[in-house]
Design a protein around this motif. Structure first.
Motif, short mmCIF file in Angstrom:
data_model
loop_
_atom_site.label_atom_id
_atom_site.label_comp_id
_atom_site.label_asym_id
_atom_site.label_seq_id
_atom_site.Cartn_x
_atom_site.Cartn_y
_atom_site.Cartn_z
N GLY A 168 0.82 -1.21 0.00
CA GLY A 168 0.00 0.00 0.00
C GLY A 168 0.85 1.26 0.00
O GLY A 168 0.54 2.24 -0.69
N SER A 169 1.95 1.22 0.75
CA SER A 169 2.86 2.38 0.78
C SER A 169 3.51 2.60 -0.57
O SER A 169 3.66 3.75 -1.01
CB SER A 169 3.93 2.17 1.85
N LEU A 170 3.90 1.52 -1.23
CA LEU A 170 4.49 1.66 -2.57
C LEU A 170 3.47 2.23 -3.56
O LEU A 170 3.81 3.10 -4.37
CB LEU A 170 5.03 0.33 -3.07
N MET A 171 2.24 1.75 -3.48
CA MET A 171 1.21 2.27 -4.39
C MET A 171 0.93 3.74 -4.10
O MET A 171 0.77 4.53 -5.03
CB MET A 171 -0.06 1.43 -4.29
N ALA A 172 0.88 4.11 -2.83
CA ALA A 172 0.62 5.51 -2.47
C ALA A 172 1.78 6.41 -2.86
O ALA A 172 1.57 7.55 -3.28
CB ALA A 172 0.35 5.62 -0.97
N PRO A 216 3.34 7.76 -7.34
CA PRO A 216 3.33 8.98 -8.15
C PRO A 216 4.52 9.90 -7.88
O PRO A 216 4.86 10.73 -8.71
CB PRO A 216 2.02 9.68 -7.75
N ARG A 217 5.16 9.74 -6.72
CA ARG A 217 6.29 10.58 -6.38
C ARG A 217 7.63 9.88 -6.63
O ARG A 217 8.68 10.41 -6.27
CB ARG A 217 6.19 11.00 -4.90
N LEU A 218 7.59 8.70 -7.23
CA LEU A 218 8.81 7.92 -7.50
C LEU A 218 9.10 7.93 -9.00
O LEU A 218 8.18 7.93 -9.82
CB LEU A 218 8.64 6.47 -7.05
N ALA A 219 10.38 7.90 -9.33
CA ALA A 219 10.74 7.66 -10.73
C ALA A 219 10.28 6.25 -11.08
O ALA A 219 10.24 5.37 -10.20
CB ALA A 219 12.26 7.79 -10.89
N ALA A 220 9.92 6.01 -12.32
CA ALA A 220 9.40 4.71 -12.76
C ALA A 220 8.18 4.33 -11.93
O ALA A 220 8.05 3.20 -11.45
CB ALA A 220 10.48 3.63 -12.70
N SER A 221 7.27 5.28 -11.76
CA SER A 221 6.13 5.10 -10.86
C SER A 221 5.28 3.88 -11.19
O SER A 221 4.79 3.22 -10.28
CB SER A 221 5.27 6.36 -10.84
N GLY A 222 5.13 3.57 -12.46
CA GLY A 222 4.32 2.42 -12.84
C GLY A 222 4.87 1.11 -12.31
O GLY A 222 4.12 0.24 -11.86
N TRP A 255 6.68 0.64 -9.59
CA TRP A 255 6.50 0.54 -8.14
C TRP A 255 5.02 0.38 -7.78
O TRP A 255 4.70 -0.32 -6.81
CB TRP A 255 7.14 1.74 -7.45
N ALA A 256 4.13 0.98 -8.55
CA ALA A 256 2.70 0.79 -8.31
C ALA A 256 2.31 -0.66 -8.55
O ALA A 256 1.57 -1.26 -7.76
CB ALA A 256 1.88 1.73 -9.19
N VAL A 257 2.81 -1.25 -9.63
CA VAL A 257 2.51 -2.65 -9.93
C VAL A 257 3.12 -3.56 -8.86
O VAL A 257 2.45 -4.49 -8.38
CB VAL A 257 3.01 -3.04 -11.34
N PHE A 258 4.35 -3.30 -8.49
CA PHE A 258 5.01 -4.11 -7.45
C PHE A 258 4.20 -4.05 -6.15
O PHE A 258 3.95 -5.08 -5.52
CB PHE A 258 6.45 -3.63 -7.24
N GLY A 259 3.78 -2.85 -5.77
CA GLY A 259 2.96 -2.71 -4.56
C GLY A 259 1.64 -3.44 -4.70
O GLY A 259 1.19 -4.12 -3.76
N GLY A 260 1.01 -3.34 -5.85
CA GLY A 260 -0.25 -4.04 -6.08
C GLY A 260 -0.10 -5.55 -6.01
O GLY A 260 -0.96 -6.24 -5.46
#
Length: 132
Positions: free
Chosen positions: A50-54, A57-63, A65-70
Motif C-alpha cells: 500500500g505504501s508503494l502504491m501511495a 506517483p512521487r517515484l521515478a518509474a512510478s508504474g 512501483w505501483a505494480v510491485f505494490g499491487g
C-alpha cells in the motif's frame, strides 16, 4: 518512511544472501515459523504494498512501483485466505531452492533496494525542481 525502510531492507537482504546465505534462509523461513509470524508478514506486506502504491506517483518509474505494490497486496490477500501451514510448506521448499542461487537472489535484492531508493531520490528531486 516505509518506502525508505523497504529499500534498506532489500539492501540488507541482498547483502545477507551474498555474504551469509544460511542466515538469510533462516530469516526468511522465520516468517512461516508460526501463525503469528505468518500474519505479521502478511500485515507487513500489505503495509509495504500500500505504501508503494501511495508513493508511486512521487517515484521515478512510478508504474513499476505501483505494480510491485499491487502485487504485494494482492498476493498477501490471497495468502490470507489460505491456511498458514500451506505457506509454511511452500516456503520450506522454495526458500532453500531459491537460495541455492543466493548470488542471484542477493544481486536482485540489492538492485531492487538501490532502484527503490534511487527512484525515491530522483522523484523527490524532480518534484523539488518542478515546484521551484
Amino acid at each position: 518512511m516505509v518506502v525508505v525502510g523497504v529499500g534498506l531492507y532489500l539492501l540488507g537482504l541482498g547483502l545477507a544472501a551474498l555474504l551469509a546465505p544460511r542466515l538469510a534462509s533462516r530469516f526468511l523461513l522465520g516468517f512461516t515459523s508460526s501463525a503469528r509470524a505468518h500474519y505479521a508478514e502478511l500485515f507487513t506486506r500489505v503495509l509495504v504494498g500500500g505504501s508503494l502504491m501511495a508513493a508511486a506517483p512521487r517515484l521515478a518509474a512510478s508504474g513499476v512501483w505501483a505494480v510491485f505494490g499491487g502485487v504485494l497486496v494482492a498476493t498477501s490477500l490471497v495468502m490470507l485466505c489460505l491456511p498458514w501451514r500451506w505457506h509454511q510448506r511452500f516456503a520450506q521448499r522454495s526458500v532453500p531452492a531459491a537460495l541455492r542461487h543466493a548470488a542471484w537472489v542477493g544481486v536482485g535484492a540489492l538492485a531492487a533496494g538501490a532502484g527503490l531508493l534511487g527512484a525515491l531520490a530522483v522523484g523527490a528531486e524532480a518534484q523539488g525542481l518542478s515546484a521551484g
